[in-house]
Each structure stands twice: as C-alpha cells, then as structure tokens.
Design an enzyme around this catalytic site. Structure first.
Site, short mmCIF file in Angstrom:
data_model
loop_
_atom_site.label_atom_id
_atom_site.label_comp_id
_atom_site.label_asym_id
_atom_site.label_seq_id
_atom_site.Cartn_x
_atom_site.Cartn_y
_atom_site.Cartn_z
N ASP A 35 0.85 -1.20 0.00
CA ASP A 35 0.00 0.00 0.00
C ASP A 35 0.88 1.25 0.00
O ASP A 35 1.60 1.52 0.97
CB ASP A 35 -0.90 -0.02 1.24
N ASP A 36 0.87 1.99 -1.09
CA ASP A 36 1.63 3.23 -1.23
C ASP A 36 3.15 3.03 -1.25
O ASP A 36 3.89 3.96 -0.91
CB ASP A 36 1.27 4.23 -0.12
N CYS A 76 -6.18 4.63 -3.47
CA CYS A 76 -6.36 3.25 -3.01
C CYS A 76 -7.59 2.57 -3.60
O CYS A 76 -7.53 1.43 -4.06
CB CYS A 76 -6.46 3.23 -1.49
N HIS A 127 -11.19 -1.69 1.52
CA HIS A 127 -11.33 -0.33 0.98
C HIS A 127 -12.17 -0.28 -0.29
O HIS A 127 -11.94 0.57 -1.16
CB HIS A 127 -9.96 0.31 0.74
N ASN A 296 -0.48 2.19 -5.97
CA ASN A 296 -0.50 3.40 -6.80
C ASN A 296 0.57 4.41 -6.44
O ASN A 296 0.45 5.59 -6.76
CB ASN A 296 -1.87 4.07 -6.70
#
Length: 317
Positions: A35-36, A76, A127, A296
């Site tokens: 994530d990120d 996200c 999410h 992303n």
C-alpha cells in the site's frame, strides 16, 4: 516457486490458456499487494534506494520483473477496483463509504478462480465498501470480500488512517469500534506522513502498530492450513504498509537511512519474506505463483527527497 512482479489482471488471460485448461494440477496463486510503496523503494527497481528490500528483490531476481505496469488509478480505492475487476475505475462509483464499489453480479479475479476450482482467501485492507442500511450492523457486513468471490476474509474496512478502526472476520466485526482514539501525527514530516491517523472510533484492544504483523500471521496461517489440501488456492494479501501510519517494529530501527519511512518499508519487506518462508516450509513453493505489486505509488515530496536522499517514486513524479 514461480515468481513474478506483474498486475494480476494478466492472470485472466494466463489461466484461460489451453495449456492450463488441460493441466493436471493448477498452481496456487499468492498476490502480495503493498500500500503506497513507491517504484523507487525496492532495490530491484532503484539501486540507490535507502530502503532495504531483500525479499522483494529476491522475487525480482528469481522471477520476472515488469517495468511497464500501470495502476488503474492514483488512489487506493481505484487501484483496488481495477486490480480485482480488471475494469477502469471510471466505470463505477467510487463512493466506498456508502456502498460497495464492486457490483453484486460483477466478476472478480476471486470469483473467476472459484469457477476453476480454487479456494479463495483475502487478508488485509479491503477499501471497496460495504452495504450500509439505515442502521449499520457490524455483525452483518454485506457487499465485502465474502460477497465478491472470496471464501474467507480477515482484514480492515479501509486504510489504517481512516476510522473506524476494527478487524473483520468474514462478514462480522471481531469487535465493534465502541471506543475513541485521538488523531496522531509525526514531527518532521508532512501532516499526512509519519505515524499519522485520523480521530474516530476504534475497537477495544485494536493496536495500530500490530496490524501489519497480524495480517502477515493470518496469511501464514492460511498457507499452513492449505498444506496437502486437494484444491489450489488463491490468497490475496493487501498489506497496510508502507501507507500511513508508519509504525515500524523496533527491530527495524537500524534501517533509518530515510528515517521512519525506510524503517517501515523494511518491515513490509520482512512480511513478504514471512509469507514466502511459509510456502517453502510447507512444501508448496514449487507449485505457487507469487505476484508482488504496489497499488498506486507513494506520498513523497521533493522536500523528502532532499532531506533523506531517497526518491520513493524513483524517476517519476
């Protein structure tokens, strides 16, 4: 172990090939989704990275490294929608706070694999929304992973900096978010970096710093439980890091070349290694396709690059 760093949408074509249709044994599939994490964080993409990523680098070294893969969106929700459905996010409402983003009859990679005889499991950050009736019922969360192709789910509803904070097992909260937590941030970083989270509801005994390792343990437990089972499995592990809050365990404190951030990337990499070790220790590695990707890209500013000497986004914006 067949290893690869590639968007999972390619699996649809991959598993539809005649060779797999006639194969005696379909491979297990494990998709590890950071994530990120930035393109410039893993050493396999950036030799000058300040973040140690030996396990991710091993996947690249022993498998296939892709350099022209693209996220479906910049946030996200969009990237997860594209990952699981193979469709562009503009085809759906992204109003995840009020409704499921993925439609009830919409195919997902999990539902397609179930049709081919796979057992399917998700661990981590969803999410993508749940159904919200007039009275929100934490014991009957519909429209989530278990209604979109996954047999089992253990995770959280959204990012670890967005309340309410609580664990979900399949369709029910392990404990409802009946308590409150104050907002938090870190000095020396932007307001949305560091050990950042927003104020809101939280379940009793829910600890932010334990979530990443808890998800990894759940993934390892699932892999252990699939030993000698007849059906192939698909395990989607949606890590909560290195998205905020950056909460590295103490044992990663030495990896501080880029401060708190490089410590937390090292923690995420360690979690990748734990899942890989479980596959090997249970004798399932040679019949498992392992995919690793970020969603992303990072939250990283030019000031961060100047201060730390690390470019989390690599050569990109």
């Amino acid at each position: 172990m067949a290893r690869s760093l590639v968007p999972i949408s390619l699996l649809i074509a991959f598993l539809s090939a005649p060779s797999f249709a006639a194969a005696a044994e379909l491979p297990n599939i494990v998709f590890l989704f950071a994530d990120d994490m930035g393109y410039g964080d893993p050493g396999c993409y950036n030799p000058e990275s300040k973040c140690p990523t030996p396990h991710i680098d091993r996947l690249a070294r022993e498998g296939t490294r892709f350099t022209d893969a693209h996220a479906a969106g910049a946030l996200c929700v969009q990237s997860r929608y594209g990952l699981l459905t193979g469709q562009y996010p503009f085809r759906a409402s992204m109003n995840w706070g009020k409704e499921p983003v993925i439609g009830a009859e919409q195919p997902t990679i999990a539902s397609l694999l179930k049709e081919r005889g796979y057992r399917t499991a998700m661990v981590g950050k969803w999410h993508l929304g749940f159904e919200h009736g007039p009275n929100y019922d934490f014991t009957a969360l519909r429209g989530g992973p278990c209604d979109r192709g996954f047999d089992t789910f253990f995770g959280i509803p959204a990012s670890l900096d967005i309340p309410p904070y609580y664990y979900i097992r399949d369709r029910s909260a392990v404990a409802a978010p009946t308590e409150k937590i104050e907002a938090n941030s870190s000095e020396g970083w932007s307001p949305i970096q560091g050990a950042f989270w927003r104020a809101g509801g939280i379940a009793p005994e829910f600890r932010m710093e334990e979530v990443l390792d808890r998800f990894t343990s759940e993934a390892v437990e699932y892999v252990n439980g699939r030993r000698e089972q007849p059906e192939p499995f698909f395990l989607y592990v949606a890590f909560t890091g290195p998205h905020t809050p950056w909460l590295p365990a103490e044992k990663f404190s030495k990896h501080d070349a880029a401060g708190l951030y490089s410590q937390f990337v090292a923690h995420v990499d360690d979690c990748v290694g734990r899942v890989l070790a479980a596959l090997e220790e249970t004798g399932q590695a040679e019949n498992t396709l392992v995919f690793f990707s970020s969603d992303n890209g990072p939250v990283w500013y030019e000031a961060d690059a100047k201060r730390t000497g690390h470019r989390s986004a690599g050569p990109w914006r």
